[in-house]
Design a protein around this motif. Structure first.
Motif, PDB file in Angstrom:
ATOM      1  N   THR A  72      27.402   3.823 -41.816  1.00 61.10           N
ATOM      2  CA  THR A  72      26.415   3.097 -42.605  1.00 61.10           C
ATOM      3  C   THR A  72      27.033   1.918 -43.356  1.00 61.10           C
ATOM      4  O   THR A  72      26.402   1.351 -44.231  1.00 61.10           O
ATOM      5  CB  THR A  72      25.761   4.048 -43.627  1.00 61.10           C
ATOM      6  OG1 THR A  72      26.777   4.609 -44.468  1.00 61.10           O
ATOM      7  CG2 THR A  72      24.999   5.155 -42.930  1.00 61.10           C
ATOM      8  N   GLU A  73      28.295   1.528 -43.036  1.00 58.03           N
ATOM      9  CA  GLU A  73      28.915   0.430 -43.763  1.00 58.03           C
ATOM     10  C   GLU A  73      28.136  -0.856 -43.512  1.00 58.03           C
ATOM     11  O   GLU A  73      27.788  -1.169 -42.379  1.00 58.03           O
ATOM     12  CB  GLU A  73      30.368   0.217 -43.319  1.00 58.03           C
ATOM     13  CG  GLU A  73      31.250   1.450 -43.373  1.00 58.03           C
ATOM     14  CD  GLU A  73      31.187   2.234 -42.067  1.00 58.03           C
ATOM     15  OE1 GLU A  73      31.006   1.640 -41.003  1.00 58.03           O
ATOM     16  OE2 GLU A  73      31.290   3.466 -42.139  1.00 58.03           O
ATOM     17  N   VAL A  74      27.858  -1.580 -44.570  1.00 62.90           N
ATOM     18  CA  VAL A  74      27.154  -2.848 -44.453  1.00 62.90           C
ATOM     19  C   VAL A  74      28.151  -3.997 -44.496  1.00 62.90           C
ATOM     20  O   VAL A  74      28.082  -4.925 -43.715  1.00 62.90           O
ATOM     21  CB  VAL A  74      26.110  -2.997 -45.572  1.00 62.90           C
ATOM     22  CG1 VAL A  74      25.509  -4.389 -45.559  1.00 62.90           C
ATOM     23  CG2 VAL A  74      25.025  -1.943 -45.427  1.00 62.90           C
ATOM     24  N   VAL A  75      29.090  -3.918 -45.425  1.00 65.10           N
ATOM     25  CA  VAL A  75      30.104  -4.954 -45.566  1.00 65.10           C
ATOM     26  C   VAL A  75      31.311  -4.565 -44.732  1.00 65.10           C
ATOM     27  O   VAL A  75      31.935  -3.534 -44.956  1.00 65.10           O
ATOM     28  CB  VAL A  75      30.505  -5.142 -47.040  1.00 65.10           C
ATOM     29  CG1 VAL A  75      31.581  -6.214 -47.163  1.00 65.10           C
ATOM     30  CG2 VAL A  75      29.281  -5.514 -47.871  1.00 65.10           C
ATOM     31  N   GLY A  76      31.621  -5.373 -43.742  1.00 66.79           N
ATOM     32  CA  GLY A  76      32.727  -5.068 -42.845  1.00 66.79           C
ATOM     33  C   GLY A  76      33.990  -5.820 -43.211  1.00 66.79           C
ATOM     34  O   GLY A  76      34.295  -6.039 -44.390  1.00 66.79           O
ATOM     35  N   THR A  77      34.735  -6.227 -42.182  1.00 70.34           N
ATOM     36  CA  THR A  77      35.986  -6.937 -42.369  1.00 70.34           C
ATOM     37  C   THR A  77      35.794  -8.171 -43.243  1.00 70.34           C
ATOM     38  O   THR A  77      34.793  -8.876 -43.130  1.00 70.34           O
ATOM     39  CB  THR A  77      36.548  -7.375 -41.001  1.00 70.34           C
ATOM     40  OG1 THR A  77      36.718  -6.224 -40.195  1.00 70.34           O
ATOM     41  CG2 THR A  77      37.885  -8.087 -41.151  1.00 70.34           C
ATOM     42  N   GLN A  78      36.760  -8.422 -44.126  1.00 77.11           N
ATOM     43  CA  GLN A  78      36.717  -9.597 -44.978  1.00 77.11           C
ATOM     44  C   GLN A  78      37.920 -10.504 -44.696  1.00 77.11           C
ATOM     45  O   GLN A  78      38.912 -10.067 -44.105  1.00 77.11           O
ATOM     46  CB  GLN A  78      36.706  -9.182 -46.453  1.00 77.11           C
ATOM     47  CG  GLN A  78      35.479  -8.380 -46.860  1.00 77.11           C
ATOM     48  CD  GLN A  78      34.199  -9.167 -46.719  1.00 77.11           C
ATOM     49  OE1 GLN A  78      33.971 -10.141 -47.428  1.00 77.11           O
ATOM     50  NE2 GLN A  78      33.344  -8.768 -45.784  1.00 77.11           N
ATOM     51  N   ASN A  79      37.851 -11.743 -45.125  1.00 76.02           N
ATOM     52  CA  ASN A  79      38.938 -12.683 -44.914  1.00 76.02           C
ATOM     53  C   ASN A  79      40.188 -12.281 -45.683  1.00 76.02           C
ATOM     54  O   ASN A  79      40.104 -11.772 -46.803  1.00 76.02           O
ATOM     55  CB  ASN A  79      38.512 -14.093 -45.350  1.00 76.02           C
ATOM     56  CG  ASN A  79      37.738 -14.824 -44.281  1.00 76.02           C
ATOM     57  OD1 ASN A  79      37.820 -14.499 -43.102  1.00 76.02           O
ATOM     58  ND2 ASN A  79      36.970 -15.826 -44.692  1.00 76.02           N
ATOM     59  N   TYR A  80      41.344 -12.529 -45.084  1.00 74.18           N
ATOM     60  CA  TYR A  80      42.600 -12.286 -45.786  1.00 74.18           C
ATOM     61  C   TYR A  80      42.747 -13.204 -46.993  1.00 74.18           C
ATOM     62  O   TYR A  80      43.369 -12.854 -47.988  1.00 74.18           O
ATOM     63  CB  TYR A  80      43.781 -12.517 -44.836  1.00 74.18           C
ATOM     64  CG  TYR A  80      43.921 -11.487 -43.735  1.00 74.18           C
ATOM     65  CD1 TYR A  80      43.366 -10.219 -43.847  1.00 74.18           C
ATOM     66  CD2 TYR A  80      44.625 -11.795 -42.568  1.00 74.18           C
ATOM     67  CE1 TYR A  80      43.485  -9.285 -42.850  1.00 74.18           C
ATOM     68  CE2 TYR A  80      44.768 -10.857 -41.550  1.00 74.18           C
ATOM     69  CZ  TYR A  80      44.192  -9.602 -41.695  1.00 74.18           C
ATOM     70  OH  TYR A  80      44.330  -8.678 -40.697  1.00 74.18           O
TER      71      TYR A  80
END
Length: 301
Positions: A72-80
């Motif tokens: 159920t994750e909405v926010v996935g990978t983010q920028n380094y």
């Protein structure tokens, strides 16, 4: 007095997929919202990744221990870099009755990953969420990609990178960008389910497909084409699996759908359906291999 229900229509229903882009480049999409009510609507646009109420320290079950259906994750990978992967402009304003407002969503990843995601909320009067738009996108270090099937890799990035630089690339989004000189070391594994529905009346063959693409980029000096080929075609045909386009060549900016179909042969043992593995090889600025598992099965209507 008279009560008025604020109403709006959004041009995007469902997920806004920004597609594949080269890492450190950006792509934009335009979304329109229309005020269908008789009053002026003050609005603001909010990203879940920037929400001050987001609980970043919440201890959930790790995503790689959960089935894809239950995630159920909405926010996935983010920028380094710490900068937002997705951004939107304008972020607030007013829409007069019967008028429309366009806003631009920008996807700008700074490293390779297949799991960039976020959620954009259209909020009216500072508190009423009128619309939610899930956002997703993928980035690659090389101008080619394979999409489709059920990915069998871990859908999250490593939390600790302690390996050498060559191995770090393999941890980013479950991908390896090393040339596939050894066919035993594919970049990723994909599962293609071919479910033949057995019921009353004539049955249609089970169908599935992969999408192979060659990205275009102004940063790429050479306009080298991307070649793709699927091996083990005789083994697939022996199992009754037909591949429409097992090989081809793509110019930059082109895509090809590799369509697959299967109808069970008369001597099929339903209790022991075939499982055939093939390698899909892509040749561009580097060579990559993808292991594709074909799993045909008969299901009841």
């Amino acid at each position: 007095g008279h009560g008025v229900v604020p109403g709006m229509v959004c041009s995007v229903e469902g997920v806004l997929d920004m597609g594949y882009v080269m890492a450190r480049e950006k792509v934009t999409a335009t979304v329109k919202i229309q005020n269908t009510s008789s009053l002026t609507l003050p609005f603001s646009l909010q990203l879940d990744s920037l929400s001050p109420t987001r609980d970043r320290d919440r201890q959930d079950i790790p995503a790689f221990l959960t089935s894809s259906v239950q995630r159920t994750e909405v926010v996935g990978t983010q920028n380094y870099s710490g900068l937002s992967v997705f951004s939107v402009f304008p972020t607030e304003g007013e829409i007069e009755a019967g008028e429309s407002q366009e806003f631009v969503v920008t996807f700008s990843p700074d490293h390779e990953s297949l799991y960039y995601s976020d959620r954009l909320r259209v909020v009216l009067f500072g508190k009423l969420t009128a619309h939610e738009i899930p956002l997703k996108g993928a980035a690659r270090e090389h101008p080619m990609f394979v999409d489709g099937g059920v990915p069998l890799d871990v859908p999250v990035e490593s939390l600790a990178v302690t390996a050498p630089v060559a191995s770090q690339e393999a941890l980013r989004g479950g991908l390896s960008v090393c040339p596939c000189a050894d066919p035993q070391k594919p970049v990723r594994s994909l599962l293609l389910l071919l479910e033949y529905v057995d019921g009353e009346g004539p049955a249609e063959p089970a169908r599935a497909e992969l999408r192979v693409g060659a990205m275009d980029s102004p940063l790429l000096a050479a306009k080298k084409a991307v070649e793709f080929s699927l091996d083990s075609v005789p083994d697939l045909e022996q199992a009754g699996i037909e591949v429409e386009t097992p090989k081809g060549t793509l110019d930059r900016g082109q895509e090809q759908r590799v369509r697959v179909s299967w109808a069970p042969p008369p001597d099929l043992q339903v209790s022991d359906p075939p499982l055939v593995t093939a390698l899909l090889t892509l040749k561009g600025d580097i060579t990559e291999c993808y292991r594709v598992l074909f799993m045909p099965r008969v299901v009841s209507a």
